[in-house]
Scaffold this motif. Structure first.
Motif, PDB file in Angstrom:
ATOM      1  N   PRO A 179       0.830  -1.185   0.027  1.00 10.58           N
ATOM      2  CA  PRO A 179      -0.267   0.217   0.074  1.00 10.58           C
ATOM      3  C   PRO A 179       0.834   1.486   0.098  1.00 10.58           C
ATOM      4  CG  PRO A 179      -0.967  -1.607   1.752  1.00 10.58           C
ATOM      5  CD  PRO A 179       0.295  -2.131   1.075  1.00 10.58           C
ATOM      6  N   GLY A 180       0.255   2.357  -0.632  1.00 11.11           N
ATOM      7  CA  GLY A 180       1.130   3.631  -0.698  1.00 11.11           C
ATOM      8  C   GLY A 180       2.236   3.573  -1.819  1.00 11.11           C
ATOM      9  N   ARG A 181       2.453   2.526  -2.719  1.00 11.86           N
ATOM     10  CA  ARG A 181       3.714   2.595  -3.536  1.00 11.86           C
ATOM     11  C   ARG A 181       3.119   2.305  -5.014  1.00 11.86           C
ATOM     12  NH1 ARG A 181       8.409  -1.069  -0.516  1.00 11.86           N
ATOM     13  NH2 ARG A 181       8.491  -0.242   1.363  1.00 11.86           N
ATOM     14  N   THR A 182       3.787   2.769  -5.805  1.00 12.56           N
ATOM     15  CA  THR A 182       3.487   2.564  -7.293  1.00 12.56           C
ATOM     16  C   THR A 182       4.413   0.940  -7.412  1.00 12.56           C
ATOM     17  OG1 THR A 182       5.294   3.844  -8.046  1.00 12.56           O
ATOM     18  CG2 THR A 182       3.231   4.862  -7.685  1.00 12.56           C
ATOM     19  N   PRO A 183       3.849   0.482  -8.637  1.00 11.29           N
ATOM     20  CA  PRO A 183       4.712  -0.900  -8.888  1.00 11.29           C
ATOM     21  C   PRO A 183       6.019  -0.490  -9.118  1.00 11.29           C
ATOM     22  CG  PRO A 183       2.599  -0.623 -10.074  1.00 11.29           C
ATOM     23  CD  PRO A 183       2.729   0.604  -9.418  1.00 11.29           C
ATOM     24  N   ALA A 184       6.222   0.766  -9.639  1.00  9.96           N
ATOM     25  CA  ALA A 184       7.807   0.987  -9.972  1.00  9.96           C
ATOM     26  C   ALA A 184       8.545   1.299  -8.482  1.00  9.96           C
ATOM     27  CB  ALA A 184       8.045   2.282 -10.883  1.00  9.96           C
ATOM     28  N   ALA A 185       7.936   1.607  -7.521  1.00 14.11           N
ATOM     29  CA  ALA A 185       8.500   1.926  -6.117  1.00 14.11           C
ATOM     30  C   ALA A 185       9.161   0.668  -5.634  1.00 14.11           C
ATOM     31  CB  ALA A 185       7.638   2.551  -5.546  1.00 14.11           C
ATOM     32  N   THR A 186       8.565  -0.641  -6.014  1.00 12.83           N
ATOM     33  CA  THR A 186       9.074  -1.748  -5.392  1.00 12.83           C
ATOM     34  C   THR A 186      10.435  -1.971  -5.718  1.00 12.83           C
ATOM     35  OG1 THR A 186       8.230  -3.176  -7.118  1.00 12.83           O
ATOM     36  CG2 THR A 186       6.998  -2.654  -4.935  1.00 12.83           C
ATOM     37  N   ASP A 187      10.942  -1.469  -6.879  1.00 11.65           N
ATOM     38  CA  ASP A 187      12.377  -1.947  -7.573  1.00 11.65           C
ATOM     39  C   ASP A 187      13.135  -0.493  -7.476  1.00 11.65           C
ATOM     40  OD1 ASP A 187      11.374  -4.038  -8.611  1.00 11.65           O
ATOM     41  OD2 ASP A 187      10.610  -3.190 -10.478  1.00 11.65           O
ATOM     42  N   ALA A 188      12.537   0.439  -6.906  1.00 12.55           N
ATOM     43  CA  ALA A 188      13.370   1.809  -6.602  1.00 12.55           C
ATOM     44  C   ALA A 188      14.482   1.516  -5.432  1.00 12.55           C
ATOM     45  CB  ALA A 188      12.708   2.937  -6.572  1.00 12.55           C
ATOM     46  N   PRO A 189      15.494   2.481  -5.618  1.00 13.25           N
ATOM     47  CA  PRO A 189      16.326   2.404  -4.374  1.00 13.25           C
ATOM     48  C   PRO A 189      15.717   2.793  -3.231  1.00 13.25           C
ATOM     49  CG  PRO A 189      17.404   3.611  -6.089  1.00 13.25           C
ATOM     50  CD  PRO A 189      15.865   3.265  -6.567  1.00 13.25           C
ATOM     51  N   SER A 190      16.087   2.065  -1.977  1.00 10.04           N
ATOM     52  CA  SER A 190      15.207   2.075  -0.696  1.00 10.04           C
ATOM     53  C   SER A 190      15.876   3.314  -0.181  1.00 10.04           C
ATOM     54  CB  SER A 190      15.325   0.959   0.328  1.00 10.04           C
ATOM     55  OG  SER A 190      14.850   1.256   1.398  1.00 10.04           O
ATOM     56  N   LEU A 191      14.925   4.097   0.758  1.00  5.70           N
ATOM     57  CA  LEU A 191      15.427   5.303   1.322  1.00  5.70           C
ATOM     58  C   LEU A 191      15.475   5.055   2.944  1.00  5.70           C
ATOM     59  CD1 LEU A 191      13.529   8.165  -0.314  1.00  5.70           C
ATOM     60  CD2 LEU A 191      15.852   7.513  -0.715  1.00  5.70           C
ATOM     61  N   VAL A 192      15.076   3.757   3.173  1.00  2.22           N
ATOM     62  CA  VAL A 192      14.981   3.169   4.693  1.00  2.22           C
ATOM     63  C   VAL A 192      16.488   3.573   5.276  1.00  2.22           C
ATOM     64  CG1 VAL A 192      14.908   1.541   6.369  1.00  2.22           C
ATOM     65  CG2 VAL A 192      13.353   1.817   4.473  1.00  2.22           C
ATOM     66  N   GLY A 193      16.364   4.281   6.318  1.00  5.71           N
ATOM     67  CA  GLY A 193      17.658   4.492   7.091  1.00  5.71           C
ATOM     68  C   GLY A 193      18.226   5.967   6.913  1.00  5.71           C
ATOM     69  N   GLN A 194      17.800   6.507   5.917  1.00  8.17           N
ATOM     70  CA  GLN A 194      18.213   7.966   5.740  1.00  8.17           C
ATOM     71  C   GLN A 194      17.702   9.013   6.544  1.00  8.17           C
ATOM     72  OE1 GLN A 194      18.332   9.647   1.887  1.00  8.17           O
ATOM     73  NE2 GLN A 194      19.091   7.729   0.934  1.00  8.17           N
ATOM     74  N   ARG A 195      18.147  10.121   6.973  1.00  3.86           N
ATOM     75  CA  ARG A 195      17.522  11.121   7.722  1.00  3.86           C
ATOM     76  C   ARG A 195      17.545  12.238   7.149  1.00  3.86           C
ATOM     77  NH1 ARG A 195      20.325   9.558  13.867  1.00  3.86           N
ATOM     78  NH2 ARG A 195      19.751   7.610  13.965  1.00  3.86           N
ATOM     79  N   PHE A 196      16.373  13.162   7.689  1.00  2.00           N
ATOM     80  CA  PHE A 196      16.308  14.358   7.306  1.00  2.00           C
ATOM     81  C   PHE A 196      15.871  15.247   8.410  1.00  2.00           C
ATOM     82  CE2 PHE A 196      14.206  11.319   3.970  1.00  2.00           C
ATOM     83  CZ  PHE A 196      15.286  11.521   2.905  1.00  2.00           C
ATOM     84  N   GLU A 197      15.971  16.558   8.057  1.00  2.00           N
ATOM     85  CA  GLU A 197      15.713  17.671   9.444  1.00  2.00           C
ATOM     86  C   GLU A 197      14.322  18.107   8.727  1.00  2.00           C
ATOM     87  OE1 GLU A 197      16.996  21.789  11.282  1.00  2.00           O
ATOM     88  OE2 GLU A 197      18.429  20.055  11.097  1.00  2.00           O
ATOM     89  N   VAL A 198      13.414  17.961   9.504  1.00  2.93           N
ATOM     90  CA  VAL A 198      11.785  18.607   9.065  1.00  2.93           C
ATOM     91  C   VAL A 198      11.337  19.602  10.077  1.00  2.93           C
ATOM     92  CG1 VAL A 198      11.487  16.583   7.339  1.00  2.93           C
ATOM     93  CG2 VAL A 198      10.683  16.466   9.689  1.00  2.93           C
ATOM     94  N   GLU A 199      10.261  20.230   9.784  1.00  3.72           N
ATOM     95  CA  GLU A 199       9.326  20.994  10.438  1.00  3.72           C
ATOM     96  C   GLU A 199       8.104  19.956  10.447  1.00  3.72           C
ATOM     97  OE1 GLU A 199       8.461  24.252  12.809  1.00  3.72           O
ATOM     98  OE2 GLU A 199      10.122  24.060  11.567  1.00  3.72           O
ATOM     99  N   VAL A 200       7.470  19.826  11.539  1.00  4.52           N
ATOM    100  CA  VAL A 200       6.355  18.890  11.795  1.00  4.52           C
ATOM    101  C   VAL A 200       5.343  19.628  11.630  1.00  4.52           C
ATOM    102  CG1 VAL A 200       5.165  17.307  13.303  1.00  4.52           C
ATOM    103  CG2 VAL A 200       7.590  17.312  13.267  1.00  4.52           C
ATOM    104  N   GLY A 201       4.515  19.028  10.634  1.00  5.54           N
ATOM    105  CA  GLY A 201       3.145  19.720  10.416  1.00  5.54           C
ATOM    106  C   GLY A 201       2.067  19.192  11.240  1.00  5.54           C
ATOM    107  N   PRO A 202       0.804  19.090  10.900  1.00  4.24           N
ATOM    108  CA  PRO A 202      -0.555  18.846  11.503  1.00  4.24           C
ATOM    109  C   PRO A 202      -0.442  17.150  11.803  1.00  4.24           C
ATOM    110  CG  PRO A 202      -1.143  19.162   9.245  1.00  4.24           C
ATOM    111  CD  PRO A 202       0.319  19.584   9.472  1.00  4.24           C
ATOM    112  N   VAL A 203      -1.256  16.844  12.945  1.00  8.56           N
ATOM    113  CA  VAL A 203      -1.705  15.252  13.007  1.00  8.56           C
ATOM    114  C   VAL A 203      -2.438  14.785  12.034  1.00  8.56           C
ATOM    115  CG1 VAL A 203      -3.565  15.869  14.415  1.00  8.56           C
ATOM    116  CG2 VAL A 203      -2.326  13.789  15.023  1.00  8.56           C
ATOM    117  N   ALA A 204      -2.294  13.471  11.738  1.00  6.44           N
ATOM    118  CA  ALA A 204      -3.091  12.689  10.792  1.00  6.44           C
ATOM    119  C   ALA A 204      -3.614  11.427  11.526  1.00  6.44           C
ATOM    120  CB  ALA A 204      -2.009  12.472   9.616  1.00  6.44           C
ATOM    121  N   HIS A 205      -4.602  11.024  10.765  1.00  4.51           N
ATOM    122  CA  HIS A 205      -5.253   9.836  11.484  1.00  4.51           C
ATOM    123  C   HIS A 205      -4.470   8.627  11.482  1.00  4.51           C
ATOM    124  CE1 HIS A 205      -8.009   6.769  12.469  1.00  4.51           C
ATOM    125  NE2 HIS A 205      -8.463   6.349  11.292  1.00  4.51           N
ATOM    126  N   GLY A 206      -4.180   8.082  12.544  1.00  2.33           N
ATOM    127  CA  GLY A 206      -3.237   6.956  12.522  1.00  2.33           C
ATOM    128  C   GLY A 206      -2.010   7.011  13.588  1.00  2.33           C
TER     129      GLY A 206
END
Length: 448
Positions: free
Chosen positions: A4-31
């Motif tokens: 869920p949440g990925r296109t078929p091409a995304a399953t073959d794309a390079p993973s971003l797991v483990g990468q770190r980013f600095e972000v400003e946190v926005g609103p809460v979402a369900h979940g």
């Protein structure tokens, strides 16, 4: 199958797991997460609060994903609502059970208010006022200060580490087990069993149940394939059941049920069947439903997804000798329990309990009209067809009990299409520390 949440091409794309980013946190979402953005891509961030600046680590997603999932691993600028999580097992990469350990109790309820407000706006096209809601999520059991964790969970399903045999809880969106020595939100009756202190080699899960209407305690064992059941010796007397490879439940020792107490009755709940897990929830929800429906003597009512008969029994008591309630439930064991629990009302013809799926049986009942409806559907909601059928029965009031705000909002939109509008909506914080809460909406036909 594409995740869920990925296109078929995304399953073959390079993973971003483990990468770190600095972000400003926005609103809460369900979940149980908040929304942030990085380089134009949406991130769903856990362990953060709106307005914070955090360093996140990606936990799921690739360069081709439409969105990423991430954990806040370092807080650079904290919200005033942030507290140190009281549980040692809460935090990135740990137990996935509690979403908001890092927020004050008041802030948790505010986040849930924001989630419900947004779901009503997006899916039902309703403002809080149009939904009959005062804009609050009501605390249950009194307000608690920051750092105090309510012990409300009377049913806890422990996952068992396949190597060590230790009891624990699942990590977020994972089959991995986080071993624990104590669950802080577990009710005292669960904790006193001492499940976490034992080894459970060969078991896949151990569910602990502590009835609040009696001293009944129960564990339900799910063995791994080919494993033998252990001799269960816990710190308190307990009945034991096991689940077979086909999902069947079998009594091993003691009663096959626990006895709960609510709405002036004792309720038999068998085989780990559904019962509200907050000790105050059954009476609280019955009160909200009866207040909303205002049942009158001699009226007829439907109780859909009726479980062991809680609302059916409470309604029948209000409708008097000339009233009648039909309950529909798909679980055969819950139907057997409901018929046992309401035997007196069934005997004098005031209650009938039928076993089938609501969407299948309701059109076959031959019922063409009714006065009142209460429905407590599963997390996915009732759905368009069931809503349309209920509206066609022209009840004067409908009480909808919901454990998922998105499903509730979707069904409110279906009810609007069918000529019913909410006249009151209450939200209850029955699951503190998590993103979950319960709602009771009362609907009436649109005038004219």
């Amino acid at each position: 199958m594409t995740p869920p949440g990925r296109t078929p091409a995304a399953t073959d794309a390079p993973s971003l797991v483990g990468q770190r980013f600095e972000v400003e946190v926005g609103p809460v979402a369900h979940g149980g997460h908040c929304v942030a953005r990085h380089d134009g891509r949406v991130l769903f961030v856990r362990h953060a609060l709106p307005g914070e600046r955090v360093l996140v680590e990606v936990t799921d997603g690739t360069e081709a994903s439409r969105f990423l999932r991430a954990d806040a691993v370092e807080v650079l600028q904290a919200s005033k609502d942030r507290v140190k999580p009281p549980c040692a097992f809460a935090g990135p990469g740990r137990c996935g059970g509690c979403d908001w350990q890092h927020a004050t109790p008041g802030a948790q309820r505010k986040l849930k208010v924001q989630v419900l407000t947004e779901q009503l706006r997006q899916l039902a096209k309703l403002t809080p006022a149009e939904a009959g809601w005062d804009g609050s999520v009501e605390p249950v059991g009194g307000k608690l200060p920051a750092g105090v964790v309510p012990q409300w969970r009377t049913r806890v399903q422990y996952a068992i580490d396949p190597v060590s045999g230790e009891a624990g809880l699942r990590r977020h969106r994972s089959h991995e087990v986080q071993p624990i020595d104590h669950c802080m939100i577990a009710a005292p009756g669960v904790s006193e069993l001492g499940v976490e202190a034992r080894s459970w080699n060969g078991m896949a899960s151990v569910e602990a149940v502590a009835a609040t209407g009696s001293s009944d305690r129960q564990v339900i064992l799910t063995p791994r394939e080919g494993a033998r059941l252990p001799i269960v010796e816990l710190d308190r007397p307990v009945s034991v059941q096991r689940i077979d490879d086909h999902g069947g439940v079998h009594r091993v020792h003691g009663r096959a049920f626990v006895r709960e107490r609510a709405a002036g009755r004792t309720w038999r709940v068998s085989d780990g069947g559904f019962w509200q897990i907050h000790p105050e929830a059954p009476d609280l929800l019955v009160s909200a439903v009866l207040e909303g429906l205002d049942p009158q003597e001699g009226e007829n009512a439907l109780d859909l997804y009726c479980g062991v008969g809680l609302f059916a029994g409470a309604l029948a008591d209000q409708l008097g000798e000339d009233g009648a309630v039909l309950g529909i439930e798909s679980s055969k064991q819950s139907v057997a329990d409901a018929r046992h629990n309401l035997a007196d009302l069934i005997g004098d013809g005031r209650v009938r309990i039928e076993c089938d799926r609501v969407e299948r049986l309701l059109p076959r009942t031959g019922i063409t009209e009714t006065d009142l409806v209460v429905l407590d559907p599963p997390r996915s909601g009732a759905g368009r067809d069931t809503v349309r059928h209920l509206a066609g029965l022209t009840p004067r009031r409908i009480a909808y009990v919901a454990c998922d705000p998105a499903a509730l909002a979707r069904d409110l939109a279906f009810f609007a299409d069918a000529g019913y509008r909410p006249v009151s909506l209450r939200a209850f914080d029955l699951f503190p520390m998590t993103h979950h809460f319960e709602c009771v909406a009362v609907l009436e036909p649109v005038a004219g």
